[in-house]
Enzyme design. Structure first.
Site, mmCIF file in Angstrom:
data_model
loop_
_atom_site.group_PDB
_atom_site.id
_atom_site.type_symbol
_atom_site.label_atom_id
_atom_site.label_comp_id
_atom_site.label_asym_id
_atom_site.label_seq_id
_atom_site.Cartn_x
_atom_site.Cartn_y
_atom_site.Cartn_z
ATOM 1 C CB THR A 11 -0.808 -0.013 1.323
ATOM 2 O OG1 THR A 11 -1.434 -1.273 1.459
ATOM 3 C CG2 THR A 11 -1.829 1.085 1.397
ATOM 4 C CB VAL A 56 -12.885 -3.844 0.597
ATOM 5 C CG1 VAL A 56 -12.423 -2.555 1.256
ATOM 6 C CG2 VAL A 56 -13.705 -3.529 -0.650
HETATM 7 N N1 GLY Z 1 -3.198 -3.111 3.057
HETATM 8 C C1 GLY Z 1 -3.771 -3.224 1.789
HETATM 9 C C2 GLY Z 1 -4.804 -4.239 1.682
HETATM 10 O O1 GLY Z 1 -4.821 -5.222 2.409
HETATM 11 O O2 GLY Z 1 -5.671 -4.077 0.830
#
Ligand code: GLY
Length: 303
Positions: free
Chosen positions: A185, A214
């Site tokens: 991310t 998500v």
């Molecule tokens: N940290 C990003 C996700 O798990 O979508």
């Protein structure tokens, strides 16, 4: 919050598990945040400028570099923004959007805080947000690596049987897998010269994942949080991060007066070492990062 403070602090990360070779992209992003502070002095504008820079970089799992979904064709992205002026916005499962973080900012001006899927894409079209549909060599290579990992016996996503992705396959096209885990991310946290805090995050999600998945990035208190004592952003596998409401918990420890390094370490230590996780945060006096894997990052502090 002091209105007379002149210094600022910026911390940027390029995703836990990504190589430190990408530090240069984080440094460029942090530099964009400094430029933005010189123009607007707005912590949120600075955090967004940093994240948009990484979305456009092509190497990070966000924006134009986002991982491909298991069908090798779809890209689904999430993003979020929050600051201490009351701005809060997020998007989930958007497709073909050039800069999801800017779309998340636009959501903050609507009556809502989170738009998802087709509705979020229609909102992007309504406000004329730029689209991006190209798939780069970098994205293709990451997808091929993931397909090879899914063919093996080592779980491509920790704790999940590789075959589960085929069993629950929900893409429009049939599965074409011989059945790299990717989960990074990008994020930025900023303390502005007026003492306001902001956070911005963006991701192409985790890989492997089913359609419509998500993670933590657009979920307030899980992937991000900002309040009068600081701003926090998380990176790692969303399915694990949401269970701990990680950003909110770390923020709570900061609010209670725990030194920042200690609060970040306590946050990382909530997770089994097999789960990759990273954190960045700024407070009134500190700016720091911690991760249990390599994590490209940059930090700029002006006293
Ligand atoms: N940290 C990003 C996700 O798990 O979508």
């Amino acid at each position: 919050m002091s209105e007379t403070q002149e210094g600022y602090a910026i911390v940027v990360h390029g995703g836990v598990g990504s190589p430190r070779d990408y530090d240069d992209g984080c440094e460029r992003a942090a530099g964009r945040a400094v430029e933005e502070l010189a123009i607007s002095a707005d912590a949120l504008e600075a955090a967004m400028a940093a994240v948009a820079e990484m979305e456009d970089d092509g190497r990070f799992n966000a924006g134009t570099g986002s991982v491909l979904c298991l069908d090798g064709a779809t890209v689904e992205m999430d993003a979020s923004i929050m600051d201490t002026r009351g701005r809060l916005g997020a998007v989930a499962c958007v497709q073909g959007i050039k800069n999801p973080v800017l779309l998340a900012r636009a959501v903050a001006d609507t009556p809502h805080w989170l738009l998802a899927g087709d509705g979020a894409n229609r909102f992007a079209a309504a406000i004329g947000h730029p689209l991006h549909h190209e798939i780069s060599e970098h994205q293709r290579a990451a997808h091929d690596k993931l397909r090879r990992a899914l063919a093996g016996s080592v779980p491509a996503m920790p704790g999940v049987d590789n075959k589960a992705f085929l069993r629950f396959w929900n893409y429009h096209n049939p599965a074409d897998l011989p059945p790299s885990a990717a989960c990074d991310t990008v994020g930025a946290v900023v303390r502005g010269p007026d003492g306001h805090f902001a956070v911005a995050c963006s991701t192409g999600g985790s890989a492997p994942s089913l359609l419509g998945r998500v993670g933590d990035t657009p979920i307030i208190g899980a992937g991000f949080y900002a309040g009068p004592h600081g701003a926090v952003a998380a990176t790692g596998i969303g399915e694990h991060i949401v269970r701990h409401l990680l950003a909110s918990r770390v923020y709570g420890w900061i609010e209670d007066g725990m030194p920042l390094e200690q609060a970040l370490k306590r946050g990382i230590d909530l997770f089994d070492p097999s789960i990759s996780v990273g954190l960045i945060a700024v407070t009134k006096t500190e700016a720091a990062f911690q991760a249990n894997r390599d994590m490209p990052r940059a930090r700029i502090v002006k006293a």
